[in-house]
Design a protein around this motif. Structure first.
Motif, PDB file in Angstrom:
ATOM      1  N   TYR A  11     139.268  97.025  35.047  1.00 50.35           N
ATOM      2  CA  TYR A  11     139.378  96.303  33.776  1.00 50.35           C
ATOM      3  C   TYR A  11     140.602  95.389  33.791  1.00 50.35           C
ATOM      4  CZ  TYR A  11     135.799  99.277  31.632  1.00 50.35           C
ATOM      5  OH  TYR A  11     134.627  99.889  31.326  1.00 50.35           O
ATOM      6  N   ALA A  17     138.547 101.689  36.787  1.00 50.70           N
ATOM      7  CA  ALA A  17     137.694 102.687  36.121  1.00 50.70           C
ATOM      8  C   ALA A  17     136.592 103.202  37.025  1.00 50.70           C
ATOM      9  CB  ALA A  17     137.095 102.081  34.856  1.00 50.70           C
ATOM     10  N   GLY A  38     136.942 109.915  30.311  1.00 45.54           N
ATOM     11  CA  GLY A  38     137.776 108.944  31.031  1.00 45.54           C
ATOM     12  C   GLY A  38     137.455 108.851  32.510  1.00 45.54           C
ATOM     13  N   ALA A  39     136.431 109.591  32.962  1.00 42.69           N
ATOM     14  CA  ALA A  39     136.123 109.610  34.404  1.00 42.69           C
ATOM     15  C   ALA A  39     135.487 108.302  34.875  1.00 42.69           C
ATOM     16  CB  ALA A  39     135.194 110.777  34.726  1.00 42.69           C
ATOM     17  N   GLY A  40     134.798 107.608  33.961  1.00 41.62           N
ATOM     18  CA  GLY A  40     134.165 106.351  34.364  1.00 41.62           C
ATOM     19  C   GLY A  40     132.648 106.335  34.154  1.00 41.62           C
ATOM     20  N   LYS A  41     132.119 107.311  33.429  1.00 37.56           N
ATOM     21  CA  LYS A  41     130.657 107.398  33.231  1.00 37.56           C
ATOM     22  C   LYS A  41     130.129 106.189  32.440  1.00 37.56           C
ATOM     23  CE  LYS A  41     131.050 111.385  31.098  1.00 37.56           C
ATOM     24  NZ  LYS A  41     132.533 111.476  31.088  1.00 37.56           N
ATOM     25  N   SER A  42     130.784 105.909  31.286  1.00 39.79           N
ATOM     26  CA  SER A  42     130.348 104.754  30.484  1.00 39.79           C
ATOM     27  C   SER A  42     130.482 103.472  31.274  1.00 39.79           C
ATOM     28  CB  SER A  42     131.208 104.581  29.234  1.00 39.79           C
ATOM     29  OG  SER A  42     131.098 105.658  28.412  1.00 39.79           O
ATOM     30  N   THR A  43     131.564 103.371  32.003  1.00 44.03           N
ATOM     31  CA  THR A  43     131.793 102.145  32.778  1.00 44.03           C
ATOM     32  C   THR A  43     130.663 101.942  33.778  1.00 44.03           C
ATOM     33  OG1 THR A  43     134.176 102.386  32.512  1.00 44.03           O
ATOM     34  CG2 THR A  43     133.423 100.999  34.327  1.00 44.03           C
ATOM     35  N   LYS A 252     140.899 111.744  26.665  1.00 44.12           N
ATOM     36  CA  LYS A 252     140.498 110.359  26.941  1.00 44.12           C
ATOM     37  C   LYS A 252     141.587 109.401  26.472  1.00 44.12           C
ATOM     38  CE  LYS A 252     136.532 107.436  26.528  1.00 44.12           C
ATOM     39  NZ  LYS A 252     135.112 107.482  26.571  1.00 44.12           N
ATOM     40  N   ALA A 255     141.034 103.442  24.607  1.00 42.00           N
ATOM     41  CA  ALA A 255     140.525 102.251  25.286  1.00 42.00           C
ATOM     42  C   ALA A 255     139.842 101.371  24.263  1.00 42.00           C
ATOM     43  CB  ALA A 255     139.524 102.648  26.363  1.00 42.00           C
ATOM     44  N   PRO A 256     140.041 100.071  24.360  1.00 38.58           N
ATOM     45  CA  PRO A 256     139.315  99.198  23.434  1.00 38.58           C
ATOM     46  C   PRO A 256     137.820  99.345  23.685  1.00 38.58           C
ATOM     47  CG  PRO A 256     140.382  97.944  25.185  1.00 38.58           C
ATOM     48  CD  PRO A 256     140.828  99.357  25.339  1.00 38.58           C
TER      49      PRO A 256
END
Ligand code: ADP
Length: 270
Positions: A11, A17, A38-43, A252, A255-256
């Motif tokens: 990011y 991420a 915060g692991a990066g799943k959504s990313t 977490k 994060a925006p």
């Protein structure tokens, strides 16, 4: 049907991420992403459908080829539906109108300003029927329960006629029993239609119950890729750093919020 070739996301500001990940997702496969907050799943989910631009790597989709420009991205997004944690429905619109927003990408911008054809409404009603909400079709979305709202979210995704469904913690705000029912519904529908699903979850027991395949992510890295039955203590430690994920110490960071496409598109149907 989907090939990720060394996809990574850093990011602005330098948060790495997602470290380079290569994954192949098969037609009709039900894949669960597990990992601490915060692991990066959504990313990963957002990178797959272009809500977040991958810093590096390639995405290749059956029938489309490499997603490399605006045209291929549009085609890919049309066929990959998102289901969100907070449903992202428009409260003042009916379940039917919300479901119809799943059809918007099939029409030109000017066409969406006019009422959609009857066939589109029939299709949306059929989707609502599949999630058991036909009798609620004209009810305002904000008058439905959390579980019903998420079922409308699934109907909207189905209305898109997707080959891939991406669901970001779709049951995180539901009670355990409703969570099981909603996930079971998603699983049944996707099985029946051969839709590949990638869903991020917090509940290890739901992953064991429904996943054909679990992908474990920790600190932006894929650390496990295997069957749900293989989720033993050793694997959980690999993913969460503890065998008891409910007490995993990974708050977490703030994060925006990343941009969501659903809200802006949906206003046209009002
Ligand atoms: P998860 O879905 O597993 O909780 P995320 O993909 O939301 O994880 O976040 C992965 C990392 O990226 C976290 O460190 C998070 O703070 C950071 N992050 C997420 N979205 C953004 C963003 N839009 N800008 C900067 N950092 C972000």
């Amino acid at each position: 049907m989907l090939e990720l070739d060394r996809i990574s996301v850093t990011y602005p500001g330098g948060v790495e991420a997602l470290k380079p990940a290569s994954l192949s997702i098969g037609e009709g496969e039900f894949v669960v992403l597990l990992g601490p907050s915060g692991a990066g799943k959504s990313t990963l989910l957002r990178a797959i459908n272009g809500l977040v631009t991958a810093t590096e790597g390639r995405i290749v989709v059956d029938g489309i080829g490499e997603v490399a420009d605006a045209k291929t991205l549009r085609e890919h997004r049309r066929k990959s539906a998102m289901v969100f944690q907070q449903h992202q429905l428009i409260g003042r619109l009916s379940a039917l109108q919300n479901t119809l927003t799943g059809r918007l990408s099939y029409h030109s911008a000017w066409r969406t300003m006019l009422p959609l054809p009857r066939a589109e409404k029939e299709h949306a009603l059929a989707c609502l029927e599949r999630v058991g909400l036909l009798d609620m079709a004209l009810r305002r979305a904000d008058q439905l329960s959390g579980g019903q709202q998420q079922r409308v979210g699934i109907a909207r995704a189905l209305a898109q006629d997707p080959t891939l469904m991406l669901a970001d913690e779709p049951v995180a705000s539901l009670d355990p029993e409703t969570s099981r029912r909603v996930l079971g519904l998603l699983h049944r529908i996707c099985r029946a239609d051969g839709i590949a699903v990638i869903v991020s979850l917090h509940q290890v027991e739901l992953a064991r119950e429904f996943a054909d395949r679990v992908i474990g992510i920790s600190a932006g890295r894929v650390v496990f890729d295997g069957a749900g039955e293989a989720l033993d203590e050793t694997v959980l430690r690999q993913i969460y750093g503890t065998a008891d994920p409910d007490h995993a110490p990974a708050p977490k960071p703030d994060a925006p919020p990343a941009n969501d496409a659903a809200g802006s598109e949906a206003t046209a149907i009002a």
